[in-house]
Scaffold this motif. Structure first.
Motif, PDB file in Angstrom:
ATOM      1  N   VAL A   1       0.817  -1.220   0.000  1.00 15.53           N
ATOM      2  CA  VAL A   1       0.000   0.000   0.000  1.00 15.53           C
ATOM      3  C   VAL A   1       0.845   1.262   0.000  1.00 15.53           C
ATOM      4  CG1 VAL A   1      -1.633   1.364   1.354  1.00 15.53           C
ATOM      5  CG2 VAL A   1      -2.042  -1.082   0.997  1.00 15.53           C
ATOM      6  N   SER A   2       1.840   1.339   0.875  1.00 18.55           N
ATOM      7  CA  SER A   2       2.641   2.554   0.954  1.00 18.55           C
ATOM      8  C   SER A   2       3.428   2.779  -0.333  1.00 18.55           C
ATOM      9  CB  SER A   2       3.596   2.492   2.147  1.00 18.55           C
ATOM     10  OG  SER A   2       4.308   3.702   2.275  1.00 18.55           O
ATOM     11  N   LEU A   3       3.921   1.719  -0.949  1.00 20.07           N
ATOM     12  CA  LEU A   3       4.604   1.849  -2.234  1.00 20.07           C
ATOM     13  C   LEU A   3       3.631   2.305  -3.319  1.00 20.07           C
ATOM     14  CD1 LEU A   3       6.804  -1.353  -2.006  1.00 20.07           C
ATOM     15  CD2 LEU A   3       7.697   0.971  -2.223  1.00 20.07           C
ATOM     16  N   TRP A   4       2.445   1.722  -3.337  1.00 24.82           N
ATOM     17  CA  TRP A   4       1.455   2.113  -4.342  1.00 24.82           C
ATOM     18  C   TRP A   4       1.104   3.594  -4.231  1.00 24.82           C
ATOM     19  CZ3 TRP A   4      -2.429  -2.580  -3.682  1.00 24.82           C
ATOM     20  CH2 TRP A   4      -1.868  -3.696  -4.289  1.00 24.82           C
ATOM     21  N   GLU A   5       1.056   4.086  -3.007  1.00 25.11           N
ATOM     22  CA  GLU A   5       0.728   5.501  -2.809  1.00 25.11           C
ATOM     23  C   GLU A   5       1.736   6.416  -3.498  1.00 25.11           C
ATOM     24  OE1 GLU A   5       0.568   5.725   1.420  1.00 25.11           O
ATOM     25  OE2 GLU A   5      -1.572   5.205   1.532  1.00 25.11           O
ATOM     26  N   ALA A   6       2.942   5.918  -3.709  1.00 21.13           N
ATOM     27  CA  ALA A   6       3.981   6.692  -4.398  1.00 21.13           C
ATOM     28  C   ALA A   6       4.179   6.232  -5.834  1.00 21.13           C
ATOM     29  CB  ALA A   6       5.302   6.578  -3.624  1.00 21.13           C
ATOM     30  N   GLY A   7       3.277   5.369  -6.328  1.00 23.92           N
ATOM     31  CA  GLY A   7       3.399   4.880  -7.695  1.00 23.92           C
ATOM     32  C   GLY A   7       4.484   3.845  -7.876  1.00 23.92           C
ATOM     33  N   LEU A   8       4.832   3.127  -6.818  1.00 19.35           N
ATOM     34  CA  LEU A   8       5.915   2.146  -6.847  1.00 19.35           C
ATOM     35  C   LEU A   8       5.351   0.753  -6.578  1.00 19.35           C
ATOM     36  CD1 LEU A   8       8.472   4.136  -4.637  1.00 19.35           C
ATOM     37  CD2 LEU A   8       8.140   4.293  -7.120  1.00 19.35           C
ATOM     38  N   ASP A   9       6.139  -0.276  -6.880  1.00 20.31           N
ATOM     39  CA  ASP A   9       5.737  -1.661  -6.611  1.00 20.31           C
ATOM     40  C   ASP A   9       6.973  -2.538  -6.764  1.00 20.31           C
ATOM     41  OD1 ASP A   9       4.100  -3.787  -5.958  1.00 20.31           O
ATOM     42  OD2 ASP A   9       2.853  -3.685  -7.762  1.00 20.31           O
ATOM     43  N   TYR A  10       6.806  -3.837  -6.552  1.00 19.42           N
ATOM     44  CA  TYR A  10       7.887  -4.790  -6.787  1.00 19.42           C
ATOM     45  C   TYR A  10       7.310  -6.002  -7.502  1.00 19.42           C
ATOM     46  CZ  TYR A  10       6.008  -6.375  -2.237  1.00 19.42           C
ATOM     47  OH  TYR A  10       5.185  -6.747  -1.189  1.00 19.42           O
ATOM     48  N   GLY A  11       8.157  -6.680  -8.289  1.00 17.04           N
ATOM     49  CA  GLY A  11       7.689  -7.710  -9.192  1.00 17.04           C
ATOM     50  C   GLY A  11       7.840  -9.120  -8.680  1.00 17.04           C
ATOM     51  N   HIS A  12       7.788  -9.310  -7.359  1.00 20.35           N
ATOM     52  CA  HIS A  12       7.851 -10.663  -6.804  1.00 20.35           C
ATOM     53  C   HIS A  12       6.822 -10.775  -5.689  1.00 20.35           C
ATOM     54  CE1 HIS A  12      10.070  -9.073  -3.302  1.00 20.35           C
ATOM     55  NE2 HIS A  12      10.877  -8.453  -4.154  1.00 20.35           N
ATOM     56  N   GLY A  13       6.583 -11.981  -5.233  1.00 23.01           N
ATOM     57  CA  GLY A  13       5.687 -12.178  -4.113  1.00 23.01           C
ATOM     58  C   GLY A  13       6.258 -11.561  -2.850  1.00 23.01           C
ATOM     59  N   THR A  14       5.405 -11.414  -1.853  1.00 24.31           N
ATOM     60  CA  THR A  14       5.841 -10.816  -0.592  1.00 24.31           C
ATOM     61  C   THR A  14       6.406 -11.866   0.356  1.00 24.31           C
ATOM     62  OG1 THR A  14       4.195  -9.074  -0.832  1.00 24.31           O
ATOM     63  CG2 THR A  14       5.056  -9.427   1.378  1.00 24.31           C
TER      64      THR A  14
END
Length: 592
Positions: A453-466
């Motif tokens: 959520v916090s990454l999405w709020e800045a338009g960011l993400d990661y390409g693997h599972g958590t």
């Protein structure tokens, strides 16, 4: 035993090997050949003998496959490896984003109707073959002897590591009891085929050394509904077991496996996700019951003894990490390299005198190398760690009482504002899962978004599972539990998982923070109406780099969690270290 810093194949070796493979295609009248990263046992990890994908293409990731056609060759990789594959394969190989692009659709678009693609029936599961045939349409999938093995003149021999017993006091349950419980569950079949190395290891309370970094043996087994097991494994591998297996286990050589399958009376249970096509072909004409490997869920639900051993392993490992971080903090930027980092960390784990092996190749990526999610340093890629770098260190140990896996991202000198902001958003995601309570019955896919959520709020993400499942002195990646969009198995008490959100800026830096966590019942709250809730117990106790935390981005609850976590790290680890390491630990755990 430890890191050799050598690559399986250099990019320039790929084109001549691809040309040799294409000559075999022509000789067989095939239009293509499938090269998965797989072996006959269908586990995640492969022995050097079976690492055909790396030998052919140069790509060394833990998942992927290549399809070599006469005029093109695609290397299919998921989000973890899209930076890595570009650096490891030659221009003759085309990286393909998977699973976004289907293998079968990709092939069908490049071959005419009636095209023929060969595959080794030991290296493709029933489920994979069914899905592939559906996507291929009028293109034929043809089982053949492995074409890579024909051209791999110096292929390493198959593994033949000795097998040893895992004590019952660490396993928490005898293998006789495990066999009886699983056999009682075979209500629709007379026998069940087992191929996964970690399933064999768990069921029979044995461990092995056939797979680097994973204490599992290669073999096959038939679990009988009346309560016996036939184990197909080379006798010389079992020479040290003595009477451990007992009368419930009948031993047979591996070459007796296919004849035994052909002699079975049905119905026979197979797991289509892990059963090789070759096994299903040997069972042709018998009624098949398709169901998940019966070892998977019981293995994932750790016993009290396994959880206790894992906690002890993490404290021992945490102390080794603290001694390593003390060493790292004393180094001058520019005076050491990634290989120095790996050697120093592995030396500290070795110094525990309890380490059986590292649990995977240590990842030490500085600066842009940190953006390669599963980066493995080599002599060619080794980079001097400079001031201003972020250093991502992902590592773990195999101890007889537990398996560890931890990632810490560290500031080498002052960090930039962008890096601090991104790090803190990753930290917020890790804390969100650490603090979570949820109703029983939810799966990993139901909570994965909370880490983003916090990454999405800045338009960011990661390409693997958590998060991935973790074994108890078994594979560091263990199913079926996972925290990911694909995680459909409900989380249950005793399951161990990783909690590892991240962010990667290609060409600049990588960030990941990882603790291991175990699912446990949550104490009821006043006025609670949900029948039963679960939460996570944190297993990893190592400081998080406070220099990278942008405190203004944290809520008061997040700041309180981090301070409480560091207080507990200090309480648990300080008695296990001394001198400079204890002093460093005290400073690293100071409250924000």
């Amino acid at each position: 035993m430890f890191q050799s810093f050598e690559t399986a194949a250099r990019p320039e070796q790929g084109p001549p090997r691809l040309a040799a493979l294409r000559a075999e295609l022509a000789a067989e009248g095939l239009d293509g050949f499938l090269v998965p990263r797989a072996d006959a046992h269908q586990g995640e990890y492969v022995a050097p003998h079976d690492d055909r994908l790396a030998w052919l293409t140069g790509f060394t990731g833990s998942a992927g496959f290549c399809v070599a056609l006469r005029d093109s060759a695609g290397v299919f990789v998921d989000g973890r490896y899209r930076v890595q594959v570009k650096a490891q394969v030659a221009a003759e190989f085309t990286p393909v984003d998977w699973p976004e692009t289907s293998l079968g659709v990709w092939i069908a678009a490049r071959l005419p109707q009636g095209g023929r693609v060969g595959f080794d029936p030991w290296l493709l599961s029933v489920e994979q073959a069914t899905r592939l045939r559906a996507d291929l349409g009028a293109v034929e999938l043809v089982p053949v002897a492995n074409l890579v093995d024909r051209i791999w003149t110096d292929q390493p021999p198959p593994p033949a590591g000795r097998v040893f017993a895992q004590p019952e006091d660490l396993a928490g349950l005898s293998h006789g009891d495990k066999i009886a419980q699983l056999a009682a569950g075979l209500t629709r079949a007379r026998a069940c085929v087992l191929t996964l190395p970690d399933s064999l290891a768990w069921l029979l309370n044995i461990r092995g050394s056939d797979i680097p970094r994973n204490p599992v043996p290669h073999g096959f087994a038939l679990l009988q509904a009346e309560g016996g097991v036939t184990l197909f494994m080379a006798a010389e591998k079992l020479a040290d077991l003595g009477a451990h297996l007992g009368p419930q286990v009948t031993l047979a050589e591996p070459d007796a496996f296919l004849p035994a399958l052909r002699a079975l009376e049905g119905p026979v249970q197979i797991d289509p996700a892990t059963c090789p096509v070759a096994v299903a072909e040997a069972l042709a004409g018998r009624a098949l019951v398709e169901a998940p490997d019966p070892c998977l869920l019981p293995k994932a639900r750790k016993t009290g003894a396994e959880l206790a051993g894992t906690r002890a392993a993490h404290l021992r490992d945490g102390a080794a990490m603290v001694r390593f971080l003390t060493w790292l903090d004393a180094q001058t930027p520019g005076s050491f390299s990634e290989i120095d980092v790996v050697r120093a960390l592995e030396a500290e784990r070795r110094a525990t005198n309890a380490l059986r092996d590292i649990s995977f190749e240590t990842i030490a990526g500085s600066g842009p190398n940190g953006a390669i999610v599963h980066y493995r340093v080599t002599e060619e890629t080794d980079r001097v760690v400079q001031a201003g770098d972020l250093l991502l260190v992902d590592s773990g140990g195999q101890y007889q009482d537990g398996t560890t896996d931890i990632t810490r991202t560290l500031a080498i000198g002052p960090a930039g504002d962008e890096e601090r902001q991104a790090f803190t958003r990753v930290l917020k995601g890790m804390i969100a899962l650490s603090r979570l309570r949820w109703p029983e019955g939810l799966a990993g896919r139901d909570i994965d978004a909370l880490a983003r959520v916090s990454l999405w709020e800045a338009g960011l993400d990661y390409g693997h599972g958590t998060g991935h499942g973790v074994g108890a002195y078994l594979s560091v990646h263990e199913g079926p539990q996972r925290i990911a969009r694909s995680g459909t198995v409900p989380l249950e008490p005793g399951m161990i998982l990783s909690n590892e959100p991240g962010f990667y800026r290609e060409g600049a830096y990588g960030i990941r923070i990882e603790n291991l966590i175990a699912v446990e019942p949550a104490p009821p709250l006043p006025g609670q109406t949900v029948a039963r809730m679960l939460r996570f117990e944190t297993l990893t106790y190592v400081p998080i780099d406070r220099h990278l935390v942008e405190t203004g981005l944290l809520t008061s609850a997040e700041r309180d969690w981090l301070n409480a976590y560091h207080a507990e790290v200090l309480e648990r680890i300080a008695p296990l270290v001394e001198g400079a390491a204890r002093d460093w630990l005290g400073a690293a755990c100071a409250p924000l």
